[in-house]
Each structure stands twice: as structure tokens, then as C-alpha cells.
Design an enzyme around this catalytic site. Structure first.
Site: not given
Length: 401
Positions: A141, A226, A255
Site C-alpha cells: 500500500f 517507503d 505522515k
């Protein structure tokens, strides 16, 4: 009709239904706690998918934002501003790299990394134009843009968004042999999550990340990590790759870099890699804006103390010990994770992950389900041991009721 019902009804009437939130309407929050419009308090055990690593309303981050709000919030990259150089310098230093390309969201950062790898492949490695290939893992994801969902294996994320972007090869996560077989002379990068979050907090086999690093270095391929969810303290290290002593060629961050205050993301790499860009070839009006840089600088400063990484280590060890005890009750089939991050597979006899999340909400604990009977636990790193234990007690009692 309650205030909660009215707010949810209004949202359902006037917003696209691309999410299925729990039926709680948050009005205020502080630290690891949130309060809804009815005055009910909830322990946040999700932390905005790691965007809130430093908790809700962290005073250091709010002070940094307020100070910048009184000065300048946006210039666009048409002009320099006085926070940009310092942010890029400090973030590059934290990562042990040379250069930073700031963006806003995680998906933007992944898209930027994809463009970086392709451009590096053509300009530096010498891959023939139009043939660059990036190898990714199943169950990944990385975001929801059309290019990113093109290499997703999740039908919900991918279906109905074609035609899909070519140039990606998908291999099983954790399988070095499959990765080695997929890399060829046109491969420019391997893009991986050091821990797969949305897939259920899947930790790769020991030695996998080190093997990826060795393989990519030997084959002149970029290793792009990531670390949008796994990075910036969540696993007990600044970066999850550190658990295997691995330094990738490219960090993809987001984030928690914005402290839960503003969207901030970045691609961080060496001069050889990010130096492929020239003016006009990539950009973002809001990327690296003064407000984002001010908050991001404070995040970097907080991470430099090591306090949050240590809390994630100590409380994470406690979290996993307690969750491990639940596997002996028959209610929990498996627990995975690292630091203050766990994926808990519930015996379907006890309900779906959604049903368990709703039961926990009724007890004042907020978590999020994924993939059937799995829930994710990722509280803010500022949570106290007492609050963590209280939340775990609610989980235990829910499963054994």
C-alpha cells in the site's frame, strides 16, 4: 437525533462515500485521547495511521505552527523563503543523505520517488527510454493515485481505475529469490515498505531487508524504502530499516513528518539520485511551504532526542508481550509488528475486525480494522503505560466476554 447522528447524516448526504468511518464524531483531542461531540472520551489506538506519532495537539508542534502562522505560510516555490533551506538541511542530516525533495502527501512522495527512479534510470544508469521497470511487493500500500494503484494487488484499491500505468513487476513480499528473478537490466528500483502496514502490519522475514540492500547494490538498482507509516519513531528506531542495519538509497517519508498538524512528505536521497532534477521538471505549489517546513523542523528536532524511539521500544515490548498472552486464549490467532505497532488477527468466531472495532469503540477505545478479522494497533508514541494497559484491558475483556 443526537449530535453524532446529525453530523454523520450530514456527512453522508454531502460527501463521497469513499470511507467507512466508525460512528464517532471527534470534536477535540489531546495527547492520546479524543473527545466526541457528545463529550465521550476515547483512547486513540490508531494515531492517524502514524501521522500522530507525537500525539494530538503536541505543544512543541503547535507552538512552531503558531509562530509561523504569524509570519508567512505560503510563497510557492517561485520564491525562496527563510525556513526551506534549514528544513532540507536538517531532514537530510537526520536521514544521512544529501538532498530533500519536499511534497505534501505520502502518495505525492511515492509518485515523486517513481519519477526520480525512472529519471535516474535513464540519465544515470543508461536504461533505454521507455523501458524503466520498478519492482514492488504483493499486498503493498503506497497510496491511491492512478499510477500507484496500477501496481496494487488489492482489488478494492485497484478495480475500475484502469487503464493502468505500465512499468512495474510485482513479486511476493519477503521472497528474495523472486525479487532476484524479477530484476533485469531495465530495472531502476525496488520499492518496498519495510513493514507492510495496510496489509496487516506484516514484518518481513529476518534478513530480508539486508538481502534486498545487497541485491540492489550489486545490480545497480535503487532501493527505495517507503517509511511513510513505519518511519519517524514508530518501530522504535527512526527508520524501520535500521532494525536490519540497512540504509536504502531513497527514503520516502510522510505522515508523522507533519506532526498531525499539516501534510508534509519528502523524498530524501543522495545528490547522485535527486540531482537528476532540473527546474521545471517536477514540483508542487505547496511542497516545502513555510508552515510545513516550520512544523517539519520541529519534528526532526524531537526525533533527534531519541526520546520517542525509546518510548516506542519500551512500550512496544510491553504491547507485544501483552498481545502475545492473548494468543493463548484462542481469541487471537496471530500478532505481528514492531515497536508501538501491531497487527492482531482475531479468530473469526469472535467477529470481523469491523465488529471488534465497534465493540472497542463502545468501551472507549478506537482502533481500525483491515482485511477481514485483523485490527491494527498504533497508539501515539506519547501514550502512557497506564493508558496503554487500560486500552489492552478493554481489548482483552472484549475478546473474552
Amino acid at each position: 437525533m443526537t449530535r453524532t447522528d446529525a453530523a454523520i447524516a450530514a456527512a453522508d448526504a454531502h460527501s463521497a462515500h469513499n470511507y467507512h468511518p466508525l460512528p464517532v464524531v471527534v470534536a477535540t483531542a489531546e495527547g492520546a485521547w479524543m473527545t466526541d461531540v457528545e463529550g465521550n472520551r476515547y483512547l486513540d489506538m490508531l494515531a492517524g495511521y502514524s501521522a500522530l506519532n507525537f500525539g494530538h495537539g503536541n505543544p512543541r508542534l503547535l507552538d512552531a505552527a503558531r509562530a509561523q502562522l504569524d509570519r508567512v505560510t505560503l510563497t510557492s516555490r517561485a520564491f525562496h523563503h527563510d525556513r526551506f533551506a534549514e528544513f532540507c538541511t536538517q531532514l537530510a542530516e537526520l536521514c544521512g543523505k544529501d538532498m530533500v525533495l519536499p511534497m505534501n502527501t505520502g502518495a505525492e512522495a511515492v509518485e515523486t520517488a517513481v519519477k526520480t527512479a525512472r529519471k535516474w534510470g535513464y540519465r544515470v544508469k543508461g536504461v533505454p527510454e521507455g523501458r524503466a521497470k520498478i519492482v514492488v511487493a504483493e499486498n503493498n500500500f503506497h497510496g491511491r493515485t492512478t499510477t500507484i494503484v496500477s501496481f496494487s494487488t488489492d482489488p478494492e484499491a485497484r478495480a475500475d481505475y484502469g487503464p493502468y500505468t505500465p512499468g512495474f513487476a510485482i513479486v511476493p513480499y519477503g521472497d528474495l529469490a523472486a525479487l532476484d528473478a524479477a530484476v533485469d537490466e531495465d530495472t531502476v528500483a525496488v520499492l518496498l515498505e519495510p513493514i507492510q502496514g495496510e496489509a496487516g502490519v506484516l514484518v518481513p522475514p529476518p534478513g530480508y531487508l539486508a538481502g534486498v540492500r545487497e541485491l540492489t547494490a550489486a545490480r545497480n538498482v535503487l532501493f527505495m524504502a517507503d517509511e511513510i507509516q513505519s518511519g519517524l519513531g514508530r518501530t522504535g528506531r527512526t527508520f524501520a530499516c535500521e532494525h536490519e542495519g540497512v540504509v536504502p538509497d531513497v527514503y520516502i517519508l510522510g505522515k508523522a513528518l507533519g506532526g498531525g498538524v499539516v501534510p508534509v512528505s519528502a523524498v530524501v536521497a543522495s545528490r547522485e539520485v535527486l540531482g537528476v532534477f532540473h527546474p521545471g521538471e517536477h514540483g508542487s505549489t505547496f511542497g516545502g511551504n513555510p508552515l510545513a517546513c516550520a512544523v517539519g523542523l520541529e519534528v526532526v528536532a524531537m526525533l533527534r532526542t531519541g526520546e520517542y524511539q525509546q518510548r516506542a521500544t519500551e512500550l512496544g515490548d510491553h504491547l507485544h508481550r501483552e498481545l502475545g498472552l492473548l494468543t493463548g486464549t484462542g481469541a487471537v490467532r496471530e500478532v505481528r509488528g514492531r515497536g508501538l505497532w501491531a497487527g492482531v488477527d482475531i479468530d473469526p468466531a469472535h467477529g470481523t475486525g469491523r465488529e471488534l472495532s465497534e465493540k472497542l469503540m463502545a468501551r472507549g477505545v478506537l482502533v481500525k480494522d483491515t482485511h477481514g478479522s485483523t485490527i491494527r494497533i498504533a497508539p501515539p508514541l506519547v501514550i502512557t503505560k497506564e493508558d496503554l494497559d487500560w486500552g489492552l484491558t478493554q481489548l482483552r475483556e472484549t475478546l473474552t466476554a
